[in-house]
Scaffold this active site. Structure first.
Site, PDB file in Angstrom:
ATOM      1  N   ALA A 109      12.935   1.040  -4.528  1.00 44.46           N
ATOM      2  CA  ALA A 109      11.692   0.312  -4.254  1.00 44.46           C
ATOM      3  C   ALA A 109      10.736   1.249  -3.534  1.00 44.46           C
ATOM      4  O   ALA A 109      11.160   2.130  -2.784  1.00 44.46           O
ATOM      5  CB  ALA A 109      11.968  -0.921  -3.395  1.00 44.46           C
ATOM      6  N   SER A 158       3.757   0.553   0.397  1.00 40.67           N
ATOM      7  CA  SER A 158       2.669   1.315   1.009  1.00 40.67           C
ATOM      8  C   SER A 158       3.108   2.041   2.272  1.00 40.67           C
ATOM      9  O   SER A 158       2.550   3.074   2.630  1.00 40.67           O
ATOM     10  CB  SER A 158       1.501   0.381   1.340  1.00 40.67           C
ATOM     11  N   ILE A 159       4.130   1.513   2.961  1.00 38.70           N
ATOM     12  CA  ILE A 159       4.591   2.111   4.215  1.00 38.70           C
ATOM     13  C   ILE A 159       5.835   2.965   4.008  1.00 38.70           C
ATOM     14  O   ILE A 159       6.016   3.990   4.662  1.00 38.70           O
ATOM     15  CB  ILE A 159       4.888   1.009   5.264  1.00 38.70           C
ATOM     16  N   ALA A 160       6.711   2.550   3.106  1.00 37.24           N
ATOM     17  CA  ALA A 160       8.003   3.232   2.964  1.00 37.24           C
ATOM     18  C   ALA A 160       8.545   3.076   1.553  1.00 37.24           C
ATOM     19  O   ALA A 160       8.033   2.285   0.752  1.00 37.24           O
ATOM     20  CB  ALA A 160       9.003   2.658   3.969  1.00 37.24           C
ATOM     21  N   GLN A 161       9.594   3.849   1.264  1.00 35.77           N
ATOM     22  CA  GLN A 161      10.346   3.662   0.030  1.00 35.77           C
ATOM     23  C   GLN A 161      11.827   3.728   0.358  1.00 35.77           C
ATOM     24  O   GLN A 161      12.232   4.306   1.369  1.00 35.77           O
ATOM     25  CB  GLN A 161       9.956   4.680  -1.034  1.00 35.77           C
ATOM     26  N   LYS A 212      15.662   3.630   4.199  1.00 35.44           N
ATOM     27  CA  LYS A 212      14.248   3.266   4.160  1.00 35.44           C
ATOM     28  C   LYS A 212      13.480   4.402   4.826  1.00 35.44           C
ATOM     29  O   LYS A 212      13.624   4.642   6.029  1.00 35.44           O
ATOM     30  CB  LYS A 212      14.004   1.943   4.890  1.00 35.44           C
ATOM     31  N   ASP A 270       9.614 -14.064   6.438  1.00 36.43           N
ATOM     32  CA  ASP A 270       9.149 -13.729   5.089  1.00 36.43           C
ATOM     33  C   ASP A 270      10.244 -13.995   4.047  1.00 36.43           C
ATOM     34  O   ASP A 270      10.627 -13.098   3.295  1.00 36.43           O
ATOM     35  CB  ASP A 270       8.733 -12.257   5.054  1.00 36.43           C
TER      36      ASP A 270
END
Length: 410
Positions: free
Chosen positions: A118, A121-124, A139, A282
């Site tokens: 995955a 915008s902040i991490a993969q 991460k 979430d």
């Protein structure tokens, strides 16, 4: 004023606003006279945020958790924002991982899949295997994203300062709202915070009188490898809940297993909300996994909410007042929750709640959509210029997500 002091990024923002025709913000940023502000339509606002880039997409996702600030149509539209961007090349990611590790990469991992599972915008996230054979998820923060976030935060603060000078900005305490979002964006960059949240949730759900704790999984954190820019956790082998194949798994019919999983999720979240006071904020379908062994996993603890005992008590009483369709009690409880000290006309608030609740008079409990009712309660509070704590938005969005997953799944 804003335009004459501009830098390239500010020009980009103004060009996007011009292109989408958001007249109020366009006049405000170019030093013109700004009348009573009006948001663009939900679809246009979403497109503006997408065009402004990943940090603003993240901001839109944070806004989607605030039904105390925005109406249901905006919440619904912003909830569809996808935090998906092209992944950073493995060569760049490898450099960052090596910088974060205390030991050489080769002495820590046997393998790391260079293709991320995955990318946001902040991490993969990459799948890897430790030297002792345990499988983990890495991460990894996108290189340079901290600089991008800092730049865009400065612009958000500048825009908030401009809006705060208007009557609208003062009435709705725009500066403090902007500060809340800025803190949330900055917190996204510290993975030790998410690791702490994950550990706390894991510990809370390991004990329960409401459900079998063995059936709920939260990933274990590897603290010896985790830093602000690298989060290493247990790999959970499964699929998103809505993609699960339940054809006679575990010797149960699909209908029975769906009912059991739905009950498990509601019990687990009711414990988080009304007992622990610390909840996964979430729970959309992608963050609830069905594991190969039949257990349910909650993933991505980056967005969590807290409720103190007093607020838990008020919210419990609010649910009972809704069931009783008691407008007066709803009004009283709303004022107990309120952050602001602005004067409120109680009779008007009661009348607004009475009109709202009247349409539910002939429905039984199974026909009532509680998350929708809570959204409407927040709308009434907003119309009466009552500012509620930010965790009320997270609470309402969590219930809405959970109810939505349950309706789609079962």
């Amino acid at each position: 004023m804003f335009l004459t002091q501009t830098v390239p990024r500010q020009r980009e923002i103004i060009e996007v606003l011009f292109r989408h025709g958001w007249d109020y913000m366009r006049r405000l940023l170019t030093g013109g006279k700004a009348d009573e502000p009006q948001l663009p339509t939900p679809a246009v606002l979403k497109n503006i945020l997408v065009d402004l880039g990943p940090v603003y997409v993240k901001l839109g996702q944070l806004l989607s958790t605030r039904p105390d600030l925005l109406s249901a149509s905006y919440i619904e539209e912003l909830s569809t924002l996808q935090d998906e961007v092209p992944p950073v090349s493995w060569s760049e990611v490898e450099v960052l991982i090596r910088q974060q590790l205390k030991q050489p990469l080769e002495e820590t991992f046997t393998t790391i899949n260079p293709v991320p599972v995955a990318a946001g915008s902040i991490a993969q996230t990459h799948r890897a295997t430790l030297k002792d054979g345990r499988e983990v998820a890495l991460k990894v923060q996108r290189p340079g994203i901290d600089v991008t976030v800092a730049r865009d935060i400065a612009l958000i603060q500048g825009i908030a300062d401009l809006v705060a000078r208007t009557e609208f900005g003062q009435s709705y305490e725009i500066k403090s709202i902007a500060d809340e979002f800025i803190k949330a964006l900055e917190a996204e960059l510290d993975f030790t915070r998410e690791a702490s949240y994950t550990d706390e949730l894991r510990q809370n759900l390991s004990v329960s009188r409401w459900f079998d704790p063995n059936q709920i999984v939260v990933a274990k954190i590897y603290w010896d490898l985790t830093t602000q820019k690298l989060l290493v956790m247990e790999w959970l082998d499964g699929v998103p809940l809505l993609a699960a194949d339940l054809n006679n798994q575990n010797g149960k019919t699909p209908a029975v297993e769906r009912q059991e999983i739905t009950s498990l999720l509601f019990r687990a979240f009711f414990q988080q909300l009304y007992i622990d006071g610390f909840f996964h904020a979430d729970p959309h379908p992608g963050n609830i996994f069905y594991l190969k062994d039949g257990r349910i996993a909650l993933i991505d603890c980056g967005m969590m909410g807290r409720l103190d005992p007093r607020t838990q008590q008020i919210l419990t009483e609010m649910l009972l007042a809704i069931v009783d369709l008691d407008a007066r009690r709803c009004a009283q409880l709303t004022l107990q929750l309120a952050d602001s000290e602005e004067p409120v006309i109680l009779s008007r608030l009661e009348n607004d709640y009475d009109r709202m609740l009247r349409k539910y008079y002939n429905l039984n409990l199974s026909q009532m959509n509680f998350s929708q009712i809570i959204y409407e309660l927040l709308q009434v509070a907003r119309n009466n210029k009552i500012r509620l704590p930010s965790n009320m938005g997270l609470y309402a969005k969590t219930l809405a997500n959970l109810e939505g997953v349950a309706r789609l799944f079962n």
